[in-house]
Design a protein around this motif. Sequence first.
Motif, PDB file in Angstrom:
ATOM      1  N   SER A  35      46.459  36.228  35.802  1.00  0.00           N
ATOM      2  CA  SER A  35      45.060  36.544  36.107  1.00  0.00           C
ATOM      3  C   SER A  35      44.976  37.311  37.421  1.00  0.00           C
ATOM      4  O   SER A  35      45.832  37.164  38.300  1.00  0.00           O
ATOM      5  N   MET A  37      43.132  36.523  39.597  1.00  0.00           N
ATOM      6  CA  MET A  37      42.994  35.437  40.583  1.00  0.00           C
ATOM      7  C   MET A  37      44.335  34.887  41.049  1.00  0.00           C
ATOM      8  O   MET A  37      44.383  34.140  42.015  1.00  0.00           O
ATOM      9  N   GLU A  38      45.402  35.213  40.306  1.00  0.00           N
ATOM     10  CA  GLU A  38      46.698  34.568  40.542  1.00  0.00           C
ATOM     11  C   GLU A  38      47.715  35.501  41.186  1.00  0.00           C
ATOM     12  O   GLU A  38      48.895  35.146  41.274  1.00  0.00           O
ATOM     13  N   VAL A  39      47.289  36.688  41.591  1.00  0.00           N
ATOM     14  CA  VAL A  39      48.269  37.631  42.162  1.00  0.00           C
ATOM     15  C   VAL A  39      48.036  37.801  43.656  1.00  0.00           C
ATOM     16  O   VAL A  39      46.940  37.597  44.162  1.00  0.00           O
ATOM     17  N   SER A  40      49.081  38.197  44.341  1.00  0.00           N
ATOM     18  CA  SER A  40      49.004  38.358  45.792  1.00  0.00           C
ATOM     19  C   SER A  40      48.055  39.488  46.163  1.00  0.00           C
ATOM     20  O   SER A  40      48.087  40.562  45.560  1.00  0.00           O
ATOM     21  N   HIS A  41      47.257  39.238  47.193  1.00  0.00           N
ATOM     22  CA  HIS A  41      46.372  40.282  47.713  1.00  0.00           C
ATOM     23  C   HIS A  41      47.173  41.375  48.404  1.00  0.00           C
ATOM     24  O   HIS A  41      46.636  42.422  48.722  1.00  0.00           O
ATOM     25  N   GLN A  73      34.012  37.565  54.031  1.00  0.00           N
ATOM     26  CA  GLN A  73      33.512  36.311  53.463  1.00  0.00           C
ATOM     27  C   GLN A  73      32.348  35.768  54.300  1.00  0.00           C
ATOM     28  O   GLN A  73      31.947  36.357  55.282  1.00  0.00           O
ATOM     29  N   GLY A 202      30.186  34.749  47.737  1.00  0.00           N
ATOM     30  CA  GLY A 202      31.462  34.522  48.420  1.00  0.00           C
ATOM     31  C   GLY A 202      32.069  35.800  48.974  1.00  0.00           C
ATOM     32  O   GLY A 202      33.122  35.760  49.605  1.00  0.00           O
ATOM     33  N   ASN A 237      43.247  38.095  56.493  1.00  0.00           N
ATOM     34  CA  ASN A 237      43.640  36.866  55.788  1.00  0.00           C
ATOM     35  C   ASN A 237      43.301  37.051  54.310  1.00  0.00           C
ATOM     36  O   ASN A 237      42.773  38.095  53.910  1.00  0.00           O
ATOM     37  N   THR A 238      43.638  36.067  53.500  1.00  0.00           N
ATOM     38  CA  THR A 238      43.450  36.224  52.055  1.00  0.00           C
ATOM     39  C   THR A 238      41.969  36.456  51.747  1.00  0.00           C
ATOM     40  O   THR A 238      41.145  35.594  52.041  1.00  0.00           O
ATOM     41  N   PRO A 239      41.632  37.589  51.164  1.00  0.00           N
ATOM     42  CA  PRO A 239      40.222  37.842  50.830  1.00  0.00           C
ATOM     43  C   PRO A 239      39.839  37.096  49.547  1.00  0.00           C
ATOM     44  O   PRO A 239      40.710  36.567  48.844  1.00  0.00           O
ATOM     45  N   PRO A 240      38.544  37.064  49.233  1.00  0.00           N
ATOM     46  CA  PRO A 240      38.103  36.468  47.963  1.00  0.00           C
ATOM     47  C   PRO A 240      38.430  37.443  46.838  1.00  0.00           C
ATOM     48  O   PRO A 240      37.625  38.308  46.493  1.00  0.00           O
ATOM     49  N   THR A 241      39.630  37.323  46.291  1.00  0.00           N
ATOM     50  CA  THR A 241      40.174  38.387  45.443  1.00  0.00           C
ATOM     51  C   THR A 241      39.383  38.583  44.154  1.00  0.00           C
ATOM     52  O   THR A 241      39.169  39.715  43.720  1.00  0.00           O
ATOM     53  N   PHE A 242      38.961  37.495  43.539  1.00  0.00           N
ATOM     54  CA  PHE A 242      38.242  37.641  42.266  1.00  0.00           C
ATOM     55  C   PHE A 242      36.887  38.309  42.498  1.00  0.00           C
ATOM     56  O   PHE A 242      36.454  39.154  41.705  1.00  0.00           O
ATOM     57  N   LEU A 246      35.564  41.786  40.836  1.00  0.00           N
ATOM     58  CA  LEU A 246      34.312  41.902  40.084  1.00  0.00           C
ATOM     59  C   LEU A 246      33.399  42.955  40.711  1.00  0.00           C
ATOM     60  O   LEU A 246      32.722  43.703  39.999  1.00  0.00           O
TER      61      LEU A 246
ATOM     62  N   ASN B   6      54.631  32.234  37.108  1.00  0.00           N
ATOM     63  CA  ASN B   6      54.177  32.950  38.298  1.00  0.00           C
ATOM     64  C   ASN B   6      54.476  32.109  39.540  1.00  0.00           C
ATOM     65  O   ASN B   6      53.840  31.084  39.767  1.00  0.00           O
ATOM     66  N   SER B   8      54.046  32.949  42.669  1.00  0.00           N
ATOM     67  CA  SER B   8      53.340  33.504  43.823  1.00  0.00           C
ATOM     68  C   SER B   8      52.977  32.408  44.835  1.00  0.00           C
ATOM     69  O   SER B   8      52.549  31.317  44.471  1.00  0.00           O
ATOM     70  N   PRO B  11      47.355  34.040  46.656  1.00  0.00           N
ATOM     71  CA  PRO B  11      46.776  33.334  45.524  1.00  0.00           C
ATOM     72  C   PRO B  11      47.848  33.030  44.473  1.00  0.00           C
ATOM     73  O   PRO B  11      48.652  33.903  44.154  1.00  0.00           O
ATOM     74  N   ALA B  12      47.810  31.805  43.968  1.00  0.00           N
ATOM     75  CA  ALA B  12      48.897  31.284  43.141  1.00  0.00           C
ATOM     76  C   ALA B  12      48.416  31.009  41.713  1.00  0.00           C
ATOM     77  O   ALA B  12      47.223  31.099  41.417  1.00  0.00           O
ATOM     78  N   GLN B  73      33.707  28.470  53.235  1.00  0.00           N
ATOM     79  CA  GLN B  73      34.303  29.793  53.020  1.00  0.00           C
ATOM     80  C   GLN B  73      35.209  30.169  54.196  1.00  0.00           C
ATOM     81  O   GLN B  73      35.379  29.409  55.133  1.00  0.00           O
ATOM     82  N   SER B 201      41.019  32.116  45.674  1.00  0.00           N
ATOM     83  CA  SER B 201      40.782  32.321  47.104  1.00  0.00           C
ATOM     84  C   SER B 201      39.288  32.469  47.368  1.00  0.00           C
ATOM     85  O   SER B 201      38.512  32.787  46.476  1.00  0.00           O
ATOM     86  N   GLY B 202      38.901  32.223  48.620  1.00  0.00           N
ATOM     87  CA  GLY B 202      37.496  32.345  48.993  1.00  0.00           C
ATOM     88  C   GLY B 202      36.791  31.018  49.165  1.00  0.00           C
ATOM     89  O   GLY B 202      35.622  30.977  49.516  1.00  0.00           O
ATOM     90  N   PRO B 240      30.480  29.862  47.610  1.00  0.00           N
ATOM     91  CA  PRO B 240      31.209  30.658  46.602  1.00  0.00           C
ATOM     92  C   PRO B 240      31.189  29.874  45.286  1.00  0.00           C
ATOM     93  O   PRO B 240      32.073  29.071  45.016  1.00  0.00           O
TER      94      PRO B 240
END
Lengths: 361, 361
Positions: A35, A37-41, A73, A202, A237-242, A246, B6, B8, B11-12, B73, B201-202, B240
């Motif tokens: 997904s 949602m599951e991959v590295s940013h 965020q 978010g 830092n890790t952003p809200p990737t999903f 979207l 996966n 990762s 995000p995992a 958040q 994430s988020g 979020p």
Amino acid sequence: MSRAFNFSAGPAALPEPVLRQAQAELLEWGAERASVMEVSHRGKAFMAMAAAAERDLRELLGIPDGYRVLFLQGGASQHFAQVPMNLARPDQAVDFILTGSWSEKAFADAAHFVRPRIAAGAQDGGFRAIPPRAQWQLSEDAAYVHIASNETIHGVEFFDAPDVGAVPLVADMSSNILSRPIDVSRYGLIFAGAQKNIGPSGLVIVIVREDLLERSAGRVARIFDYAAHAREDSLLNTPPTFAWYLAGLVFQWLKAKGGLAAMAASNDRKAAMLYAAIDGSDGYYANPVDPAARSRMNVPFTLHDAALDAIFLEESRAAGLLALKGHRLVGGMRASIYNAMPEEGVEALVAFMRDFARRHG
Amino acid sequence: MSRAFNFSAGPAALPEPVLRQAQAELLEWGAERASVMEVSHRGKAFMAMAAAAERDLRELLGIPDGYRVLFLQGGASQHFAQVPMNLARPDQAVDFILTGSWSEKAFADAAHFVRPRIAAGAQDGGFRAIPPRAQWQLSEDAAYVHIASNETIHGVEFFDAPDVGAVPLVADMSSNILSRPIDVSRYGLIFAGAQKNIGPSGLVIVIVREDLLERSAGRVARIFDYAAHAREDSLLNTPPTFAWYLAGLVFQWLKAKGGLAAMAASNDRKAAMLYAAIDGSDGYYANPVDPAARSRMNVPFTLHDAALDAIFLEESRAAGLLALKGHRLVGGMRASIYNAMPEEGVEALVAFMRDFARRHG
């Protein structure tokens, strides 16, 4: 059950084609075998998507060179704090134009960081108009001028960027960004929570003139520092990737629909149709806002008899018209008709309102 | 294409049944005739879901009365700032135990808000162990003691809450929360970014002892004040919502899998299998961490010849084993084996590693 016309003020309706694409690829995105949602940013696939989303946003809004776009965020409310932290010194004045609850909140929250001033405010009239520009009492030494370009609760909207001279204009565009073309160069900083016209909650988008990024130097903690986020392309830092993904799909949808000129035309038609139904109801429905400042995104209205409110809400919901209850501060009803609301949705609402008035006259 | 294992770091990977449920109801959630992303966070349906998610989390972790749970958040990195803002006065000391990059970052970021001290640190040995408790030089006047209960980059994990006396213990549990039962009462505050064992994430979850909420009184701006968020049940501003919903689905999945005792048993088996493959490889693979502190979530390892790294990554990806590249700070490989990684995934990795060593001996 089936999807209905959703008039929620936010989190608000998303374009159905966007949701369908997200649904189709929710478990396997592109060639990733995972997904989104599951991959590295920091992986190639995400970074390519993120860059494309920024390019599309720049194209849609005509964002000039010399402006940075940040994907952050915290909601717009967090940026009621971050904007003063970044753009002003603690002892500096900031001018606020109060046109509703959101500019009031931003004004109140800024007091922790700077010296906020009310340069103009329509609060005495119950927030039913934009105070005339000639009456604004701007400070020459203000760090910036803050406006909320659209007020979701009171239904008051700016249709032009006011001229505030050399002082940077900051606009909270959470609820009308991307609803029509704007001239970004008139603004020092624009921020917008995603959950109306951009994507899910978010995510906050900040568009900032590069020279203003220097104002935070050495004063602001890294995670709250727009300059630090700009240096790291919003991957500090890790952003809200999903949510970012979207938003990118929404930008693609907007381009496919013809961009912001086409959205503006559609939004104008929707708002005109709804206000005409209110104004032509012989007082059965009413909206108190100065016609020149009536929001094209959020249309609050009251019924002539508040005892009918509960029945209106029950029947409208049954008719597939969701989330029409007004905000508790102003009561009555509110129809939020952001980009994702099709014209057919407003047509259905107007037809329902006429029928309701006839049946409960 | 099909979904692959996966590894990762975040995000995992998320549990596939959770993604399938989210996919099925992405356009119509429950009786809402809209996506969960499109409904008000103050509506009955969302608030009921949110409350259920908190109840399930409380049950899973055995969170005692007297602790509040916040859904916030900003990522864990933002809470590297918010924790000192909320729990310490600007002139107060805070003790940090450095066991890897994340505790180091938290230490560095705290300097903007408080007086951080290194009470113990394994940095000289390259972060390969937990400094023995007897060597920690804790300050009696510290506002709190900060640990990262698991370090994703160096693969170092705490398996017990260290005894730090009357001073509150704060743990960044971003990468091992929910991986086994813990005694929450040993902690003053726990925070965790969602994107490893909770959801996308988020979203950040904060679990805080109620008396510590009083420390921020009058000092901290509303949006950064844990007490203000607690008073508003994490609805101080729009949360979020989709991430909260997915976290709730993950909590349900964990309960259905038998809760944290069952997860701990599975996580122990996965980690034991992988470390055994490394240690039994006659030096082909190596992990440098003190066996007593080896993480059960993130297993960094090197190949005996770094020239093989690129081939290992290419072949493992082709074999359906994703995202094994190690962090640039330590090089080599890293297998992140959070709750959502099935035992079959680790079995497949171990088989691949043995085969690779045979073929590239």
